[in-house]
Design a protein around this motif. Structure first.
Motif, PDB file in Angstrom:
ATOM      1  N   UNK A 106      36.843  -4.348  86.297  1.00  0.00           N
ATOM      2  CA  UNK A 106      38.299  -4.381  86.386  1.00  0.00           C
ATOM      3  C   UNK A 106      38.751  -5.118  87.643  1.00  0.00           C
ATOM      4  N   UNK A 107      37.990  -4.964  88.722  1.00  0.00           N
ATOM      5  CA  UNK A 107      38.294  -5.695  89.956  1.00  0.00           C
ATOM      6  C   UNK A 107      38.044  -7.189  89.781  1.00  0.00           C
ATOM      7  N   UNK A 108      36.925  -7.540  89.143  1.00  0.00           N
ATOM      8  CA  UNK A 108      36.600  -8.950  88.920  1.00  0.00           C
ATOM      9  C   UNK A 108      37.650  -9.630  88.046  1.00  0.00           C
ATOM     10  N   UNK A 109      38.187  -8.880  87.087  1.00  0.00           N
ATOM     11  CA  UNK A 109      39.211  -9.437  86.191  1.00  0.00           C
ATOM     12  C   UNK A 109      40.620  -9.302  86.778  1.00  0.00           C
ATOM     13  N   UNK A 110      40.690  -8.812  88.012  1.00  0.00           N
ATOM     14  CA  UNK A 110      41.971  -8.670  88.720  1.00  0.00           C
ATOM     15  C   UNK A 110      42.975  -7.845  87.912  1.00  0.00           C
ATOM     16  N   UNK A 111      42.503  -6.695  87.428  1.00  0.00           N
ATOM     17  CA  UNK A 111      43.367  -5.755  86.712  1.00  0.00           C
ATOM     18  C   UNK A 111      43.955  -4.776  87.728  1.00  0.00           C
ATOM     19  N   UNK A 112      45.249  -4.815  87.908  1.00  0.00           N
ATOM     20  CA  UNK A 112      45.918  -3.938  88.860  1.00  0.00           C
ATOM     21  C   UNK A 112      46.477  -2.720  88.139  1.00  0.00           C
ATOM     22  N   UNK A 113      46.276  -1.558  88.732  1.00  0.00           N
ATOM     23  CA  UNK A 113      46.812  -0.336  88.128  1.00  0.00           C
ATOM     24  C   UNK A 113      48.327  -0.413  88.066  1.00  0.00           C
ATOM     25  N   UNK A 114      48.868  -0.014  86.917  1.00  0.00           N
ATOM     26  CA  UNK A 114      50.318  -0.018  86.752  1.00  0.00           C
ATOM     27  C   UNK A 114      50.711   1.088  85.782  1.00  0.00           C
ATOM     28  N   UNK A 115      51.555   1.990  86.247  1.00  0.00           N
ATOM     29  CA  UNK A 115      52.020   3.076  85.401  1.00  0.00           C
ATOM     30  C   UNK A 115      53.008   2.542  84.370  1.00  0.00           C
ATOM     31  N   UNK A 116      52.712   2.779  83.098  1.00  0.00           N
ATOM     32  CA  UNK A 116      53.587   2.333  82.016  1.00  0.00           C
ATOM     33  C   UNK A 116      53.824   3.518  81.084  1.00  0.00           C
ATOM     34  N   UNK A 117      55.028   4.056  81.079  1.00  0.00           N
ATOM     35  CA  UNK A 117      55.362   5.159  80.190  1.00  0.00           C
ATOM     36  C   UNK A 117      55.963   4.600  78.907  1.00  0.00           C
ATOM     37  N   UNK A 118      55.222   4.713  77.815  1.00  0.00           N
ATOM     38  CA  UNK A 118      55.750   4.251  76.525  1.00  0.00           C
ATOM     39  C   UNK A 118      57.024   5.009  76.178  1.00  0.00           C
ATOM     40  N   UNK A 119      57.030   6.296  76.468  1.00  0.00           N
ATOM     41  CA  UNK A 119      58.184   7.132  76.134  1.00  0.00           C
ATOM     42  C   UNK A 119      59.415   6.723  76.937  1.00  0.00           C
ATOM     43  N   UNK A 120      59.298   6.679  78.262  1.00  0.00           N
ATOM     44  CA  UNK A 120      60.459   6.363  79.106  1.00  0.00           C
ATOM     45  C   UNK A 120      60.982   4.954  78.853  1.00  0.00           C
ATOM     46  N   UNK A 121      60.077   3.995  78.716  1.00  0.00           N
ATOM     47  CA  UNK A 121      60.501   2.620  78.490  1.00  0.00           C
ATOM     48  C   UNK A 121      61.250   2.499  77.163  1.00  0.00           C
ATOM     49  N   UNK A 122      60.797   3.229  76.160  1.00  0.00           N
ATOM     50  CA  UNK A 122      61.477   3.215  74.864  1.00  0.00           C
ATOM     51  C   UNK A 122      62.863   3.853  74.961  1.00  0.00           C
ATOM     52  N   UNK A 123      62.953   4.981  75.668  1.00  0.00           N
ATOM     53  CA  UNK A 123      64.241   5.643  75.846  1.00  0.00           C
ATOM     54  C   UNK A 123      65.210   4.725  76.585  1.00  0.00           C
TER      55      UNK A 123
END
Length: 243
Positions: free
Chosen positions: A211-228
């Motif tokens: 995940x580090x090599x692919x430069x994947x940064x942690x990011x909180x994504x709430x499907x519920x909140x974003x939909x609301x």
């Protein structure tokens, strides 16, 4: 999909679609496809609940130490005579606990919309009682349908490791019948994928490095909140919260 009790850590990332494809190729020596679907691919459609004053939304958005959600979920193409899952998902100190009971979709609708509690064909009545207590306490009502495609993997050498990629994320509030399948408005850019790493203890070193090599940064994504947010708009929720 039949497991009824889960307890684990979940770490989320938001990545481009082409990175998802490259990451899957790199992971394959360490992982296998989920046993469900074709090469671990299947569709998920969920009906989420909230109270009239959006208690669940604000608990999630404000990242309370303890928060929970109620949802009714189906996989792939179903009718009202097929199996659905009523689920309570709780999060406490970053540990996710989920309890679910399978129930015929038509029976789930009878419970939700008519208050029917007798003669239901549920797999776990203890969980159903917990769901009913939660629903009653918060005065929960159907709020929004969220759907997406998923590709899921399990670790070959770590029994507790599960990795999922979710894309084609859509939501709707005009049609709350989940047997009508995936449709609605995209609430995440179609070129982005939500990656979730799910483990009982810690992410294995090989995956952390990848995940580090692919430069994947942690990011909180709430499907519920974003939909609301998309379906109701911030102004409506602010107005409700003032009463």
């Amino acid at each position: 999909m039949s497991k009824e009790i889960f307890s684990r850590y979940e770490v989320k990332y938001l990545i481009p679609f082409d990175k998802y494809q490259r990451l899957v190729e790199a992971m394959m020596p360490y992982m296998r496809f989920d046993k469900f679907g074709n090469e671990g691919r299947y569709n998920i459609v969920s009906l989420y609940f909230d109270s009239p004053d959006y208690k669940i939304y604000y608990e999630t958005r404000n990242k309370l130490r303890f928060r929970q959600k109620l949802r009714l979920r189906v996989y792939d193409n179903v009718t009202v005579n097929d199996t659905s899952f009523l689920e309570v998902k709780q999060k406490f100190n970053n540990v996710v606990n989920k309890r679910r009971t399978s129930i015929k979709l038509n029976d789930a609708y009878k419970y939700i919309y008519e208050g029917e509690k007798e003669n239901l064909q549920a797999s776990n009545f203890q969980t159903l009682r917990e769901i009913d207590n939660f629903k009653t306490l918060y005065n929960l009502q159907p709020e929004v349908v969220v759907s997406y495609d998923r590709q899921a993997f399990h670790g070959l050498f770590e029994d507790d490791l599960r990795v999922t990629f979710d894309y084609n994320l859509m939501c709707r509030s005009d049609d709350l019948r989940i047997e009508n399948g995936p449709q609605g408005t995209n609430f995440v850019d179609p070129n982005l994928v939500i990656l979730e790493v799910k483990v009982n203890n810690s992410v294995p070193l090989w995956l952390a490095r990848m995940l580090s090599d692919f430069e994947c940064s942690r990011q909180s994504v709430s499907k519920f909140c974003t939909s609301i947010d998309l379906m109701t708009g911030e102004e409506e929720k602010k107005a409700v919260s003032q009463f």
